[in-house]
Design an enzyme around this catalytic site. Structure first.
Site, mmCIF file in Angstrom:
data_model
loop_
_atom_site.group_PDB
_atom_site.id
_atom_site.type_symbol
_atom_site.label_atom_id
_atom_site.label_comp_id
_atom_site.label_asym_id
_atom_site.label_seq_id
_atom_site.Cartn_x
_atom_site.Cartn_y
_atom_site.Cartn_z
ATOM 1 C CG ASP A 513 -1.923 1.119 1.178
ATOM 2 O OD1 ASP A 513 -3.061 0.849 0.756
ATOM 3 O OD2 ASP A 513 -1.583 2.255 1.570
ATOM 4 C CG ASP A 556 -3.090 3.459 -2.139
ATOM 5 O OD1 ASP A 556 -4.149 2.861 -1.868
ATOM 6 O OD2 ASP A 556 -2.449 4.117 -1.294
#
Length: 678
Positions: A513, A556
């Site tokens: 992430d 993301d």
């Protein structure tokens, strides 16, 4: 002794009187029946079976009572069994039921036919009340019949009475009940005679059903159907005949059907009728007569009809004629243009991008287009009559044989056959293989449902299959980064876990992430954010092995599947390499963007974890990295399952948000799931 004899004599005398009284009652039953009917002004047409029961019983009783033949009467009088035998052998059910007195409601007579029809024996019926002898429904029906007879003494006819036998079978009876009066003209007994009509009703229902089926079949028939009397006057036509002739049934009846025949064909039709029909003459079985003539339809069309007729012969006499009418217009037209049509069809077949052929029931090639000649490098004459088994290779023949058998059984069959080498690829990376779509259509005989063979069309659909495969691949790819999307990742992960179990190998899953990615979108806009994601995907690919699988789950969030690891430390080295690679600032369209990455790493040895649990382990480790300050990686303890509670996850999420706002937080025992970490 004398007293005993007198008492015995008196008892016999009383017994004889009772028998005579019953016989007398039966003797006048027929007269009473008619008299009662006349009294109530209800004429009764007695059926033969009832007359047989009444008058046969009555005649015997009169012979006994009036002693017309003294010797015979004496013999009968001395043999009561003779009367019982006569009643028992009547082909109808006979019973007598008392309506008054001490024996009210009890049976006095119950013959053998009654036993056979109802299943209840005389021993269990005579002298018994209805509720003790029969089932509740029958007992209630008899009681109701007795009440009606007492209230209004008259002949009662019931055309269809259901009767339940002891074995549960329902029988239908046609019964007539007659009141028998005493000297005071009061009803004393009820005489019942019944006929079992169960079989008749079944036959009637079967006949009605058959008639309905025939009517429906006639109207649904693709052939025109008609019937005439012996003189050729029409008595029936079906719907198809109406559509062929152009006239409705009312117009066709009688001699009206002649008006639909072309004027030039009428003489021929009349001559054929005169030759085949002789009204009123004796006739035996005849061959069907067949001829063709033209209808002039109401809309002006000419319809060619093939007409077949056969005599309806009953007891050696012609009662009429039945016939069929088949529209052969299209057939005649096609025969007239057969040569041109065949050539046109062959031209069309030769231009089709498919193998087109006709195969008979012996699996011999009877027709083929030019595509067969090109594929097998044989001339048309060499292919003609060649058996499929000799023409095709053994594997192909074994594959298509079940479908061929289905086509010859009358079924239209469509199937695909794939073959070729899957490991040879083209420039696009799609597997190079051959796929044929095969269609087999049965060919029927003209006037029957017999299968003569089947039409065979084989079309190359390899390009279409490759395109379908390409679209399926695209459905598993993230459009922004070109990596696998969530669906593609889940399938790859399931496959990797299964291989790990089969091969006893070690695999790892990374959950990644980007840190503070939301601020990038807020500061520079989503366009720069998309460029960051693409650049990150490039650096991620460079840091990993060529055999590793990378995917973008959304936003993301990224995942990596690493298979066939020698040891866990190898994956840890790669995780550290990824964290280090992202620390270099991204320069995108003149904008310097600095982000970090947090990595969670989990392992699966020999399929020890299912895909969902393995991903959840990596997710928990990702939150450990977030909690520990971001831009780091965390590894799940080997052999230890990390499964934080919901409360722990929400608490971890709150602490991470507090850190983002610059608020100090305390130690957290376990981080929250990926859906909360932004």
């Amino acid at each position: 002794m004398s007293s005993s004899l007198n008492r015995a004599s008196l008892a016999r005398h009383r017994s004889r009187r009772r028998k005579h009284r019953l016989l007398a009652t039966l003797a006048v039953a027929a007269g009473i029946t008619l008299a009662a009917a006349a009294l109530h002004k209800q004429p009764v047409a007695l059926p033969p079976w009832l007359l047989l029961g009444l008058f046969a019983t009555g005649a015997l009783a009169l012979a006994i009572l009036f002693r017309r033949t003294p010797s015979a009467s004496r013999d009968i009088h001395n043999s009561p069994a003779f009367l019982q035998s006569l009643i028992d052998h009547l082909p109808v059910l006979v019973f007598v039921r008392s309506l008054t007195g001490k024996a009210q409601g009890r049976m006095c007579v119950w013959n053998k036919t009654a036993e056979t029809m109802t299943g209840y024996t005389a021993q269990n019926v005579i002298g018994q009340a209805a509720e003790n002898a029969f089932g509740p429904a029958t007992a209630a029906a008899l009681e109701e019949l007795g009440r009606r007879m007492l209230a209004d003494p008259m002949v009662i006819e019931e055309h269809e009475v259901p009767f339940r036998r002891p074995d549960g079978e329902i029988r239908l009876m046609h019964s007539i009940s007659v009141p028998l009066f005493d000297h005071a003209r009061k009803p004393r007994y009820m005489l019942g005679i019944a006929e079992d009509i169960t079989g008749n009703r079944r036959q009637e229902r079967a006949l009605r059903a058959k008639q309905a089926e025939l009517t429906a079949a006639y109207d649904a028939s693709p052939l025109g159907l008609f019937q005439t009397d012996p003189d050729g006057r029409c008595t029936y036509v079906n719907k198809r005949y109406e559509s062929l002739s152009g006239m409705c049934a009312q117009q066709a009846l009688g001699n009206g059907w002649i008006q639909a025949i072309h004027t030039q064909d009428r003489i021929k039709v009349f001559r054929a009728w005169r030759q085949s029909s002789k009204p009123g003459a004796e006739a035996g079985p005849r061959d069907n007569a067949q001829m063709s003539y033209r209808f002039v339809h109401a809309d002006g069309r000419i319809v060619w009809a093939s007409v077949k007729t056969a005599a309806i012969v009953v007891d050696g006499r012609v009662q009429g004629y039945s016939g069929t009418v088949d529209d052969i217009t299209a057939r005649l037209e096609s025969e007239q243009a057969l040569a041109d049509s065949e050539q046109r069809l062959r031209t069309v077949a030769d231009t089709l991008p498919a193998l087109v052929a006709y195969v008979d029931t012996e699996l011999r090639l009877r027709f083929n287009n030019i595509a067969w000649e090109k594929k097998y490098r044989l001339e048309r004459d060499a292919l003609r009559d060649r058996r499929l088994q000799d023409l095709l290779d053994a594997d192909e023949y074994r594959h298509i044989l079940p479908y061929v058998e289905r086509a010859l059984a009358g079924e239209t069959v469509i199937f695909e056959r794939e073959y070729g080498c899957d490991d040879d690829g083209d420039d696009d990376g799609a597997p190079a293989y051959q796929c044929d779509e095969c269609t087999y259509i049965p060919q029927y005989a003209e006037h029957s449902r017999a299968v003569l063979g089947f039409h065979m069309m084989v079309q190359d659909i390899s390009a279409r299959k490759r395109e379908q495969f390409r679209l399926q691949q695209l459905a598993s790819v993230d459009s922004l980064t070109g990596l696998l999307n969530r669906d593609g990742f889940q399938k790859r992960l399931s496959d990797a876990v299964r291989r790990s179990q089969q091969e006893q190998s070690l695999i790892a899953v990374m959950f990644l992430d980007l840190d503070h990615f939301k601020s990038v979108n807020d500061t520079y806009g989503h366009h720069i954010g998309d460029l960051v994601l693409q650049a990150f995907a490039g650096r991620l690919s460079q840091a990993l092995r060529a055999t590793d699988t990378i995917s973008r789950l959304g936003g993301d969030e990224f995942t990596v599947i690493m298979e066939n690891l020698a040891r866990e430390e190898d994956a840890e080295v790669i995780a550290a390499k990824i964290v280090q690679a992202v620390q270099t600032t991204f320069v995108l369209e003149g904008v310097n963007v600095a982000v970090g990455v947090s990595v969670g790493l989990a392992f699966c040895q020999s399929g020890s974890l299912d895909p969902e649990t393995l991903l959840r382990q990596a997710d928990a480790m990702l939150y450990g990295a977030k909690h520990d300050g971001r831009n780091v990686y965390r590894i799940a303890p080997s052999g230890h399952l990390v499964d934080p509670t919901i409360a722990d996850r929400h608490a971890a999420s709150a602490r991470i948000k507090a850190c983002d706002a610059g608020v100090n937080s305390v130690e957290s025992p376990m981080p929250a799931p990926a859906q909360q970490h932004k």
